[in-house]
Design an enzyme around this catalytic site. Structure first.
Site, PDB file in Angstrom:
ATOM      1  CB  VAL A 172      -0.944   0.038   1.225  1.00  0.00           C
ATOM      2  CG1 VAL A 172      -1.971  -1.072   1.141  1.00  0.00           C
ATOM      3  CG2 VAL A 172      -0.151  -0.058   2.532  1.00  0.00           C
ATOM      4  CB  SER A 173       0.438   4.595  -1.341  1.00  0.00           C
ATOM      5  OG  SER A 173       0.350   4.113  -2.665  1.00  0.00           O
ATOM      6  CB  THR A 174      -0.048   6.128   3.222  1.00  0.00           C
ATOM      7  OG1 THR A 174      -1.432   5.756   3.261  1.00  0.00           O
ATOM      8  CG2 THR A 174       0.202   7.031   2.021  1.00  0.00           C
ATOM      9  CD  GLN A 180      -3.295   3.408   0.963  1.00  0.00           C
ATOM     10  OE1 GLN A 180      -2.087   3.470   0.785  1.00  0.00           O
ATOM     11  NE2 GLN A 180      -4.163   3.376  -0.033  1.00  0.00           N
ATOM     12  CD  GLU A 226      -2.586   2.822  -3.528  1.00  0.00           C
ATOM     13  OE1 GLU A 226      -1.789   2.395  -4.395  1.00  0.00           O
ATOM     14  OE2 GLU A 226      -2.977   2.154  -2.567  1.00  0.00           O
TER      15      GLU A 226
END
Length: 213
Positions: free
Chosen positions: A73-75, A78, A174
């Site tokens: 996931v990006s962050t 999440q 994203e």
């Protein structure tokens, strides 16, 4: 304690799954502990676990090629999405009887230096991987996933993408975050310039990306 029986933490390592997965399997009756001690510690037969993975007492997981299930996931915000990805990958691998390991990352799809991604490259280049399983193509990298697939092809590694259609909800968000990261990197190099045109361009690009978040 008899070494023929191991606690849940060690059992999870032998099987290559998370402790939570073992707990879920116990609830559904898929894999029960051999006994529970007076202190409520679950114990599993080492011999039975090794038979499940296809290993013998004289073998180690390092001697076997494994399936790598990669999630990203990006962050850090999440975490729920990451947990869903991992659960889906684990269910798929377990259902197909794969001996597998889950590698996960929390970071931009533009970042090639993520800890998990570097570990994936290491295992691929050292011929330790039988197959790679991901939920979506861009979970590897936003741009550059084809490079990973080429390495897999050279190494004879099977690639399985569970969802080859459109991305799930949140794809645009994203992507906007990844673009914003690129702008941030370049702005650090260019913003010091006396060019008013450069500063205005960077400001406009940043605002456009943020509008998509």
């Amino acid at each position: 304690m008899n070494s023929d029986f191991v606690p849940i933490g060690q059992a999870s390592k032998i099987l290559g799954v998370s402790i939570q997965t073992l707990r879920n399997w116990e609830k559904t009756g898929r894999l029960l502990p051999d006994f529970v001690s007076a202190g409520r510690t679950r114990r599993y037969s080492r011999r039975r676990l090794l038979s499940i993975t296809g290993l013998t007492n004289s073998e180690t997981k390092e001697d076997q090629k494994v399936t790598i299930a990669y999630a990203r996931v990006s962050t850090n915000e999440q975490k729920e999405d990451l947990s869903r990805q991992i659960e889906l990958l684990e269910l798929f691998c377990a259902k197909n009887g794969f001996t597998y390991e889950v590698i996960s990352d929390s970071g931009s799809g533009m970042n090639y230096r993520k800890k998990g991604l570097k570990k994936l490259f290491d295992t691929l280049l050292n011929d330790k991987v039988e197959r790679l399983v991901i939920t979506h193509k861009d979970r590897l990298l936003r741009f550059g996933a084809e490079l990973v697939f080429t390495i897999c092809e050279i190494k004879g590694v099977e690639v399985i993408i569970l969802n080859k259609g459109d991305e799930t909800v949140g794809f645009e968000e994203e992507l906007a975050k990844d673009v914003l990261e690129i702008i941030t990197v370049f702005s650090a190099k260019l913003y010091g310039s006396r060019s008013k045109k450069n500063r205005e361009l960077l400001k406009k690009l940043t605002e456009t990306a943020k509008d998509q978040l």
